[in-house]
Design a protein around this motif. Structure first.
Motif, PDB file in Angstrom:
ATOM      1  N   MET B 163       0.837  -1.211   0.000  1.00 53.76           N
ATOM      2  CA  MET B 163       0.000   0.000   0.000  1.00 53.76           C
ATOM      3  C   MET B 163       0.870   1.259   0.000  1.00 53.76           C
ATOM      4  O   MET B 163       0.545   2.248  -0.660  1.00 53.76           O
ATOM      5  CB  MET B 163      -0.964  -0.010   1.196  1.00 53.76           C
ATOM      6  N   GLU B 164       1.993   1.228   0.732  1.00 55.94           N
ATOM      7  CA  GLU B 164       2.894   2.384   0.758  1.00 55.94           C
ATOM      8  C   GLU B 164       3.544   2.578  -0.613  1.00 55.94           C
ATOM      9  O   GLU B 164       3.698   3.712  -1.095  1.00 55.94           O
ATOM     10  CB  GLU B 164       3.960   2.210   1.853  1.00 55.94           C
ATOM     11  N   MET B 165       3.904   1.464  -1.263  1.00 60.81           N
ATOM     12  CA  MET B 165       4.514   1.558  -2.596  1.00 60.81           C
ATOM     13  C   MET B 165       3.546   2.200  -3.585  1.00 60.81           C
ATOM     14  O   MET B 165       3.899   3.118  -4.312  1.00 60.81           O
ATOM     15  CB  MET B 165       4.950   0.169  -3.067  1.00 60.81           C
ATOM     16  N   ILE B 166       2.282   1.727  -3.607  1.00 56.96           N
ATOM     17  CA  ILE B 166       1.339   2.303  -4.573  1.00 56.96           C
ATOM     18  C   ILE B 166       0.944   3.728  -4.183  1.00 56.96           C
ATOM     19  O   ILE B 166       0.630   4.542  -5.044  1.00 56.96           O
ATOM     20  CB  ILE B 166       0.085   1.412  -4.822  1.00 56.96           C
ATOM     21  N   ARG B 167       1.023   4.028  -2.897  1.00 51.69           N
ATOM     22  CA  ARG B 167       0.775   5.423  -2.494  1.00 51.69           C
ATOM     23  C   ARG B 167       1.806   6.324  -3.160  1.00 51.69           C
ATOM     24  O   ARG B 167       1.469   7.339  -3.772  1.00 51.69           O
ATOM     25  CB  ARG B 167       0.865   5.560  -0.967  1.00 51.69           C
ATOM     26  N   LEU B 168       3.074   5.898  -3.089  1.00 50.32           N
ATOM     27  CA  LEU B 168       4.146   6.692  -3.686  1.00 50.32           C
ATOM     28  C   LEU B 168       4.079   6.670  -5.214  1.00 50.32           C
ATOM     29  O   LEU B 168       4.184   7.699  -5.871  1.00 50.32           O
ATOM     30  CB  LEU B 168       5.509   6.171  -3.231  1.00 50.32           C
ATOM     31  N   LYS B 169       3.897   5.494  -5.763  1.00 49.49           N
ATOM     32  CA  LYS B 169       3.986   5.370  -7.225  1.00 49.49           C
ATOM     33  C   LYS B 169       2.777   5.978  -7.929  1.00 49.49           C
ATOM     34  O   LYS B 169       2.902   6.491  -9.039  1.00 49.49           O
ATOM     35  CB  LYS B 169       4.156   3.891  -7.613  1.00 49.49           C
ATOM     36  N   THR B 170       1.616   5.910  -7.312  1.00 53.84           N
ATOM     37  CA  THR B 170       0.395   6.343  -7.991  1.00 53.84           C
ATOM     38  C   THR B 170      -0.325   7.494  -7.296  1.00 53.84           C
ATOM     39  O   THR B 170      -0.702   8.480  -7.925  1.00 53.84           O
ATOM     40  CB  THR B 170      -0.593   5.152  -8.115  1.00 53.84           C
ATOM     41  N   SER B 171      -0.506   7.361  -5.978  1.00 56.28           N
ATOM     42  CA  SER B 171      -1.428   8.282  -5.295  1.00 56.28           C
ATOM     43  C   SER B 171      -0.906   9.705  -5.168  1.00 56.28           C
ATOM     44  O   SER B 171      -1.667  10.655  -5.323  1.00 56.28           O
ATOM     45  CB  SER B 171      -1.740   7.745  -3.900  1.00 56.28           C
ATOM     46  N   ILE B 226      -4.792  -9.241 -20.674  1.00 55.19           N
ATOM     47  CA  ILE B 226      -5.295  -9.634 -19.353  1.00 55.19           C
ATOM     48  C   ILE B 226      -4.310 -10.619 -18.708  1.00 55.19           C
ATOM     49  O   ILE B 226      -3.730 -11.472 -19.382  1.00 55.19           O
ATOM     50  CB  ILE B 226      -6.702 -10.266 -19.504  1.00 55.19           C
ATOM     51  N   GLY B 227      -4.128 -10.479 -17.397  1.00 56.80           N
ATOM     52  CA  GLY B 227      -3.262 -11.405 -16.679  1.00 56.80           C
ATOM     53  C   GLY B 227      -1.783 -11.063 -16.748  1.00 56.80           C
ATOM     54  O   GLY B 227      -0.939 -11.860 -16.349  1.00 56.80           O
ATOM     55  N   GLY B 228      -1.460  -9.871 -17.233  1.00 56.35           N
ATOM     56  CA  GLY B 228      -0.052  -9.473 -17.358  1.00 56.35           C
ATOM     57  C   GLY B 228       0.682  -9.542 -16.029  1.00 56.35           C
ATOM     58  O   GLY B 228       1.830  -9.984 -15.961  1.00 56.35           O
ATOM     59  N   ASP B 229       0.016  -9.103 -14.967  1.00 58.07           N
ATOM     60  CA  ASP B 229       0.637  -9.121 -13.645  1.00 58.07           C
ATOM     61  C   ASP B 229       0.914 -10.558 -13.196  1.00 58.07           C
ATOM     62  O   ASP B 229       1.945 -10.832 -12.576  1.00 58.07           O
ATOM     63  CB  ASP B 229      -0.282  -8.448 -12.614  1.00 58.07           C
ATOM     64  N   ILE B 230      -0.028 -11.448 -13.501  1.00 58.21           N
ATOM     65  CA  ILE B 230       0.147 -12.854 -13.106  1.00 58.21           C
ATOM     66  C   ILE B 230       1.313 -13.472 -13.874  1.00 58.21           C
ATOM     67  O   ILE B 230       2.174 -14.134 -13.299  1.00 58.21           O
ATOM     68  CB  ILE B 230      -1.154 -13.661 -13.365  1.00 58.21           C
ATOM     69  N   ARG B 231       1.338 -13.217 -15.179  1.00 57.04           N
ATOM     70  CA  ARG B 231       2.408 -13.764 -16.027  1.00 57.04           C
ATOM     71  C   ARG B 231       3.792 -13.414 -15.492  1.00 57.04           C
ATOM     72  O   ARG B 231       4.708 -14.225 -15.517  1.00 57.04           O
ATOM     73  CB  ARG B 231       2.289 -13.218 -17.456  1.00 57.04           C
ATOM     74  N   CYS B 232       3.953 -12.150 -15.048  1.00 51.26           N
ATOM     75  CA  CYS B 232       5.306 -11.742 -14.626  1.00 51.26           C
ATOM     76  C   CYS B 232       5.462 -11.781 -13.105  1.00 51.26           C
ATOM     77  O   CYS B 232       6.375 -11.144 -12.563  1.00 51.26           O
ATOM     78  CB  CYS B 232       5.663 -10.387 -15.211  1.00 51.26           C
ATOM     79  N   ASN B 233       4.604 -12.522 -12.430  1.00 51.37           N
ATOM     80  CA  ASN B 233       4.715 -12.703 -10.974  1.00 51.37           C
ATOM     81  C   ASN B 233       4.694 -11.390 -10.204  1.00 51.37           C
ATOM     82  O   ASN B 233       5.369 -11.237  -9.190  1.00 51.37           O
ATOM     83  CB  ASN B 233       6.000 -13.459 -10.611  1.00 51.37           C
ATOM     84  N   LYS B 234       3.967 -10.418 -10.708  1.00 53.00           N
ATOM     85  CA  LYS B 234       3.924  -9.118 -10.042  1.00 53.00           C
ATOM     86  C   LYS B 234       3.195  -9.233  -8.706  1.00 53.00           C
ATOM     87  O   LYS B 234       2.146  -9.841  -8.615  1.00 53.00           O
ATOM     88  CB  LYS B 234       3.230  -8.092 -10.938  1.00 53.00           C
ATOM     89  N   LYS B 235       3.824  -8.651  -7.679  1.00 56.95           N
ATOM     90  CA  LYS B 235       3.193  -8.701  -6.357  1.00 56.95           C
ATOM     91  C   LYS B 235       2.109  -7.640  -6.269  1.00 56.95           C
ATOM     92  O   LYS B 235       2.358  -6.525  -5.831  1.00 56.95           O
ATOM     93  CB  LYS B 235       4.239  -8.500  -5.261  1.00 56.95           C
ATOM     94  N   THR B 236       0.929  -7.989  -6.669  1.00 61.69           N
ATOM     95  CA  THR B 236      -0.204  -7.066  -6.573  1.00 61.69           C
ATOM     96  C   THR B 236      -0.913  -7.300  -5.247  1.00 61.69           C
ATOM     97  O   THR B 236      -0.607  -8.243  -4.519  1.00 61.69           O
ATOM     98  CB  THR B 236      -1.209  -7.330  -7.706  1.00 61.69           C
ATOM     99  N   PHE B 237      -1.883  -6.453  -4.985  1.00 65.60           N
ATOM    100  CA  PHE B 237      -2.711  -6.642  -3.791  1.00 65.60           C
ATOM    101  C   PHE B 237      -3.299  -8.043  -3.785  1.00 65.60           C
ATOM    102  O   PHE B 237      -3.325  -8.723  -2.759  1.00 65.60           O
ATOM    103  CB  PHE B 237      -3.833  -5.592  -3.768  1.00 65.60           C
ATOM    104  N   LEU B 238      -3.749  -8.482  -4.958  1.00 64.18           N
ATOM    105  CA  LEU B 238      -4.399  -9.792  -5.059  1.00 64.18           C
ATOM    106  C   LEU B 238      -3.450 -10.922  -4.679  1.00 64.18           C
ATOM    107  O   LEU B 238      -3.808 -11.822  -3.906  1.00 64.18           O
ATOM    108  CB  LEU B 238      -4.924 -10.007  -6.487  1.00 64.18           C
TER     109      LEU B 238
END
Lengths: 325, 325
Positions: B163-171, B226-238
Motif C-alpha cells: 500500500m505504501e509503494m502504490i501510495r508513492l507510485k500512484t497516489s 489480461i493477466g499481465g501481472d500474473i504472467r510476470c509474478n507481479k506482487k499485486t494486492f491480489l
C-alpha cells in the motif's frame, strides 16, 4: 573575492555535506556515488566565480551552483546508459555497476534534485528567470545528445553541424552556469550576455580539447581508455576534418577501417592517430582551441567589473587550458 | 463552473495545440506520440476541477494541469523501459517503437517540459510552493518505482509495504494534481490538505482497481493483455492477500507456478484467477476499493466550497469508479 581553488573547496565541502540518506537507499546510493567522484566541478565553480564578480561572499549561490553540477552528473548517468559506457572518470559507470534500470531511475531523481537545489534559496524575484534559463538549457543539452546519437548513423556530418552539436551538448551548460551566477548576483543584461557568450565559447574549446585528449591524452589523467572515439567511429572534430582533407585513396582506407567491425582495434587507433598528425588535423584542432580561448578573453573584457575580478575569472580558464596536453 | 467532460475537452484541446515542432524531430516525435494517446487525462482534469472549486474560469490553470499530465506521461515512458513493456494503451510503447535510447532521452525532455509548463504563467508568489510540491511529488514517484522494482526480487512483501509503494507510485501524483489546482487558485491551507488527502485516497483506489482489471478486466477497454501481472509474478494486492490467506498446500502450489519460468502462461493465469475468486480475494479487493472511495467523500465534504461545486468534483470520481468492471 575568492580564487578558484577556494571556490572549488567550498563546492566540495558543500557537496560532501549533502547526505542523500533518503529511502529507498538503492535509489540514492548511485547519486551519492556519482556526485562524490572527484570531477573538476567546472560548472559550479564557474557559477560561483561569476557570482563573485558582483558579490563579496558566495555562500548564497552555492545551491544554484550545485544544481548545475547535479544536473551535469545526471546527464552523464543517462548518457552512459545510451552510449553503453562502462568507465567514467576511471571508475565503473552507474549502469555498469548497478544496471540500466537503476541508472535511469537514479538519473531521473538527480534531475529532480537539481531543480530542488535551484529553487532551494532562490530570491523570489529571480526564480522565474533562473528556472527559464535552467530548463531551456537542459532542453538544449537533450537536443545535443540526440544530434550526437543521430550523427553516429550518418557519414556526411559537416564541421558546422558538429560544432552546433557540441555547442548544445557541452557549451550551453557552461554558459548557463556562468549566467546563472551573474543572474543570482543581479548582474546587468549586458554582463549576463557576455558571461553566457564567454561560457559558450569556452565550452567549445573544452570539447575540442576533449576530442584531442581522447587521442593524444594521458590515460592516467584522462581517466578513460585512449582512442575510445576512434574505436567506436565517433565523428569528432578530428575525424570530420580528416575526412575533409583526406585524398581519395586515404578516404577509401578510412572507410575500410570504419566499416570493418572485426578490425584490430589497437592498429585502428594507431592508424588514425598517425593520420590525424600527418594531415595536420591535430595542429588545426590545437590552433582552434587557442583561438576559442582568446575569444573568451574578449567577452571577459566587456564585463563591467574591476580588472582584479576579471583576472580572477581568467585564471580559472587558464587552469583548464591544456590541462594535460 | 465546468463539469468534468467540459474540463477534459479543454485539456484535450490545449494538449492538441501543443505542437512540439522543435528540432531534432527524433526527440520530439515520441513526445507528441505519447501525449496524443487518448488517456483519461485524470490528473489535469482533477487539477482543473480543484481550481474550478474556487474560480469560475479555468484557463489560467491549464499550464500547471498539463504539467502534471506531461510529467505522468514521462514516467510511463521511463517505466516502460524499466519494465520492458511493449504495449501501453493498446499501442506500442516508445521503447518498443523507437528503442530504449530514444525513450530515455525523450522521457528526459518531457520531464523538462513539465517544469516549463509548470512555470509558464505561474503567479510569482505561488511559484516556489508550486515547485516544491511538484518536485517532492516527483521524488516520491521515483521512490515508489524503486520500491516496485525491489519488490520484484522479494517474496515477503507485506500488504502494508504494498500500500505504501502504490501510495508513492500512484497516489501522490493524483493528490498533488488536486492540491496544485487548489494552490494556484489560492485555496486555504486546510482545503489544500483535504484536496491532497482526497487524491491520495482516490489514487489507492485507482491502483487496486487496476490490479483487479489486470485479472478481471475487458481487454478491449483495459488496453493491455489480461493477466499481465500474473504472467510476470507481479506482487499485486491480489497476490499478496492470496499468499496471506492460502493454505500451506495452496502456498506450495502458488510457489510452484511462480518459480517455474517454463510453465504454461495461460494455465497460470487461469489458475490464479480462479484462486483469487475462490479465496475471496477478489471480493476483499472490491470491498477495499469501495471503502476508499467512501473515504474520498469525507475529504470532499470538509472543503469550504458550495455543495454544487463539491457535487461536481464527486461526479468525476464516480465516473472513474468501476469504470469497466
Amino acid at each position: 573575492m575568492y580564487n578558484w581553488e577556494q571556490v572549488r573547496d567550498k563546492v566540495n565541502a558543500f557537496v560532501d555535506n549533502l547526505k542523500f540518506e533518503r529511502e529507498p537507499l538503492e535509489l540514492y546510493k548511485p547519486i551519492r556515488y556519482t556526485l562524490a567522484q572527484s570531477g573538476k566541478r567546472v560548472r559550479p565553480v564557474l557559477c560561483l566565480m561569476a557570482y563573485n564578480l558582483y558579490k563579496d561572499t558566495i555562500d548564497e549561490a552555492l545551491y544554484p551552483a550545485v544544481a548545475m553540477e547535479t544536473y551535469h552528473n545526471y546527464t552523464l548517468i543517462h548518457d552512459d546508459v545510451m552510449d553503453r559506457a562502462d568507465i567514467r572518470r576511471g571508475k565503473p559507470t552507474v549502469c555498469a555497476k548497478w544496471g540500466d534500470t537503476t541508472a535511469i531511475l537514479s538519473g531521473d531523481t538527480m534531475l529532480l534534485l537539481a531543480y530542488e537545489f535551484l529553487a532551494a534559496n532562490a530570491p523570489a524575484d529571480k526564480l522565474p528567470q533562473m528556472l527559464a534559463l535552467f530548463t531551456e538549457t537542459a532542453k538544449e543539452v537533450s537536443d545535443g545528445q540526440q544530434y550526437d546519437l543521430d550523427f553516429e548513423k550518418r557519414s556526411d556530418v559537416t564541421e558546422q553541424e558538429y560544432m552546433e552539436m557540441i555547442r548544445l551538448k557541452t557549451s550551453v551548460l557552461i554558459a548557463a552556469s556562468l549566467k546563472m551566477g551573474g543572474l543570482v548576483a543581479g548582474a546587468s543584461e549586458s554582463d549576463l550576455e557576455n558571461l553566457y557568450a564567454y561560457g559558450e565559447t569556452m565550452g567549445l574549446a573544452f570539447q575540442l580539447q576533449d576530442d584531442l585528449l581522447d587521442v593524444y591524452g594521458d590515460v592516467e589523467i584522462f581517466g578513460k581508455k585512449i582512442g575510445g572515439d576512434i574505436r567506436c567511429n565517433k565523428k569528432t572534430f578530428l575525424l570530420i576534418k580528416t575526412m575533409e582533407l583526406a585524398s581519395p585513396a586515404q578516404l577509401a582506407e578510412i572507410n575500410g577501417w570504419i566499416s570493418n567491425p572485426a578490425c584490430d582495434d589497437d592498429a585502428k587507433v594507431a592508424y588514425f592517430t598517425s593520420l590525424y598528425t600527418s594531415l595536420g588535423v591535430k595542429d588545426i584542432c590545437e590552433k582552434r582551441i587557442c583561438e576559442l580561448f582568446a575569444k573568451c578573453d574578449a567577452f571577459i573584457d566587456n564585463l563591467s567589473v574591476s580588472p582584479e575580478r576579471k583576472a580572477n575569472l581568467k585564471a580559472f580558464a587558464d587552469s583548464l587550458l591544456n590541462r594535460n596536453l
